[in-house]
Design an enzyme around this catalytic site. Sequence first.
Site, PDB file in Angstrom:
ATOM      1  N   LYS A  30       0.989  -1.142   0.220  1.00 51.72           N
ATOM      2  CA  LYS A  30      -0.314   0.077   0.401  1.00 51.72           C
ATOM      3  C   LYS A  30       0.845   0.928  -0.064  1.00 51.72           C
ATOM      4  CE  LYS A  30      -3.905  -2.242   2.927  1.00 51.72           C
ATOM      5  NZ  LYS A  30      -4.374  -2.089   4.034  1.00 51.72           N
ATOM      6  N   TYR A  70     -11.927  -2.123  -3.062  1.00 48.83           N
ATOM      7  CA  TYR A  70     -12.940  -2.468  -1.323  1.00 48.83           C
ATOM      8  C   TYR A  70     -14.292  -2.626  -1.470  1.00 48.83           C
ATOM      9  CZ  TYR A  70      -7.955  -2.357   1.778  1.00 48.83           C
ATOM     10  OH  TYR A  70      -6.948  -2.741   1.085  1.00 48.83           O
ATOM     11  N   ASN A 133      -1.338  -0.364   7.383  1.00 49.06           N
ATOM     12  CA  ASN A 133      -1.239  -1.080   7.477  1.00 49.06           C
ATOM     13  C   ASN A 133       0.020  -2.189   6.414  1.00 49.06           C
ATOM     14  OD1 ASN A 133      -3.123  -1.721   6.383  1.00 49.06           O
ATOM     15  ND2 ASN A 133      -4.307  -3.307   7.203  1.00 49.06           N
ATOM     16  N   HIS A 136      -1.439  -5.340   1.671  1.00 50.26           N
ATOM     17  CA  HIS A 136      -2.285  -6.448   1.189  1.00 50.26           C
ATOM     18  C   HIS A 136      -2.053  -7.424   0.687  1.00 50.26           C
ATOM     19  CE1 HIS A 136      -6.690  -7.567  -0.125  1.00 50.26           C
ATOM     20  NE2 HIS A 136      -6.506  -8.058  -1.500  1.00 50.26           N
ATOM     21  N   GLU A 147      -9.508 -10.139  -7.756  1.00 55.32           N
ATOM     22  CA  GLU A 147      -8.397  -8.962  -7.228  1.00 55.32           C
ATOM     23  C   GLU A 147      -7.836  -9.258  -8.220  1.00 55.32           C
ATOM     24  OE1 GLU A 147      -7.707  -9.569  -3.121  1.00 55.32           O
ATOM     25  OE2 GLU A 147      -9.529  -9.026  -2.217  1.00 55.32           O
TER      26      GLU A 147
HETATM   27  P1  ADP Z   1      -7.338  -7.250   5.397  1.00 53.38           P
HETATM   28  O1  ADP Z   1      -6.440  -6.242   5.112  1.00 53.38           O
HETATM   29  O2  ADP Z   1      -6.491  -8.110   6.327  1.00 53.38           O
HETATM   30  O3  ADP Z   1      -7.896  -8.128   4.669  1.00 53.38           O
HETATM   31  P2  ADP Z   1      -9.785  -6.095   5.852  1.00 53.38           P
HETATM   32  O4  ADP Z   1     -10.102  -6.422   4.419  1.00 53.38           O
HETATM   33  O5  ADP Z   1     -10.988  -6.179   7.099  1.00 53.38           O
HETATM   34  O6  ADP Z   1      -8.618  -6.376   6.670  1.00 53.38           O
HETATM   35  O7  ADP Z   1     -10.219  -4.636   5.584  1.00 53.38           O
HETATM   36  C1  ADP Z   1      -9.583  -3.966   4.124  1.00 53.38           C
HETATM   37  C2  ADP Z   1      -8.217  -3.125   5.235  1.00 53.38           C
HETATM   38  O8  ADP Z   1      -9.403  -1.611   5.238  1.00 53.38           O
HETATM   39  C3  ADP Z   1      -7.977  -2.776   5.894  1.00 53.38           C
HETATM   40  O9  ADP Z   1      -6.274  -3.232   5.325  1.00 53.38           O
HETATM   41  C4  ADP Z   1      -7.832  -1.432   6.910  1.00 53.38           C
HETATM   42  O10 ADP Z   1      -6.384  -0.807   6.592  1.00 53.38           O
HETATM   43  C5  ADP Z   1      -9.022  -1.226   6.699  1.00 53.38           C
HETATM   44  N1  ADP Z   1      -9.468  -1.326   7.900  1.00 53.38           N
HETATM   45  C6  ADP Z   1     -10.402  -2.590   8.228  1.00 53.38           C
HETATM   46  N2  ADP Z   1     -10.974  -2.569   9.557  1.00 53.38           N
HETATM   47  C7  ADP Z   1     -10.963  -1.108   9.241  1.00 53.38           C
HETATM   48  C8  ADP Z   1     -11.591   0.050  10.766  1.00 53.38           C
HETATM   49  N3  ADP Z   1     -11.815  -0.051  11.702  1.00 53.38           N
HETATM   50  N4  ADP Z   1     -10.923   1.018  10.857  1.00 53.38           N
HETATM   51  C9  ADP Z   1     -10.023   1.409   9.503  1.00 53.38           C
HETATM   52  N5  ADP Z   1      -9.276   1.484   8.740  1.00 53.38           N
HETATM   53  C10 ADP Z   1     -10.206  -0.592   8.849  1.00 53.38           C
END
Ligand code: ADP
Length: 170
Positions: A30, A70, A133, A136, A147
């Site tokens: 990212k 997303y 974070n 992805h 994807e």
């Molecule tokens: P992952 O990336 O671990 O698969 P998710 O698909 O649940 O997680 O969420 C997509 C992305 O959205 C996450 O990587 C994170 O950056 C963001 N995200 C998820 N939950 C939250 C939240 N509660 N607040 C802010 N950002 C979030």
Amino acid sequence: AFMIVAAGLTFATPAMATANNKERSFIMIKPDGVQRSLIADIIKRFEQKGYKLIGIKVLVPAKQLAEAHYEEHAQRPFFQKLVSFLSSGAVVAMVWEGQEVIKFSRNMIGATNPLASAPGTIRGDFGVDFGHNVIHGSDSLTSAEREIALWFKSEELAQYDLTMQAWTYE
Ligand code: ADP
């Protein structure tokens, strides 16, 4: 009949191993990971594990692409923030191939919340905040297929043999 079964066994094992090694996952560094110079370190982890890189590109995703990526979170309160963040800078989009690459790359990436990620995982080692974070990774076969098709044309995925794989897989 025995001959057929025996012949089947002889040929089934290597053929199945090849099929298992063909699982693909969509992995994306990212904008925060790119800005923090983590590209090489992240690629190195996948490469050293034994996975094969079959597609890679650097791009600043259009907002529409970020939204499509997303789409499952469209109703979540953080959706707009998430989409603007993803389209705010360059990302490295990749396709990695290998046995159980979807599940195992999720282990390598760590939990969504970097502060809940174990040390040794990418998010555990490099991240602090949910929204930043670093990386992805597809979470299922269905999302991986969706994807990969969203980010890559089929001709952008290289089909080649990696001689090292004879030493990675039995
Ligand atoms: P992952 O990336 O671990 O698969 P998710 O698909 O649940 O997680 O969420 C997509 C992305 O959205 C996450 O990587 C994170 O950056 C963001 N995200 C998820 N939950 C939250 C939240 N509660 N607040 C802010 N950002 C979030």
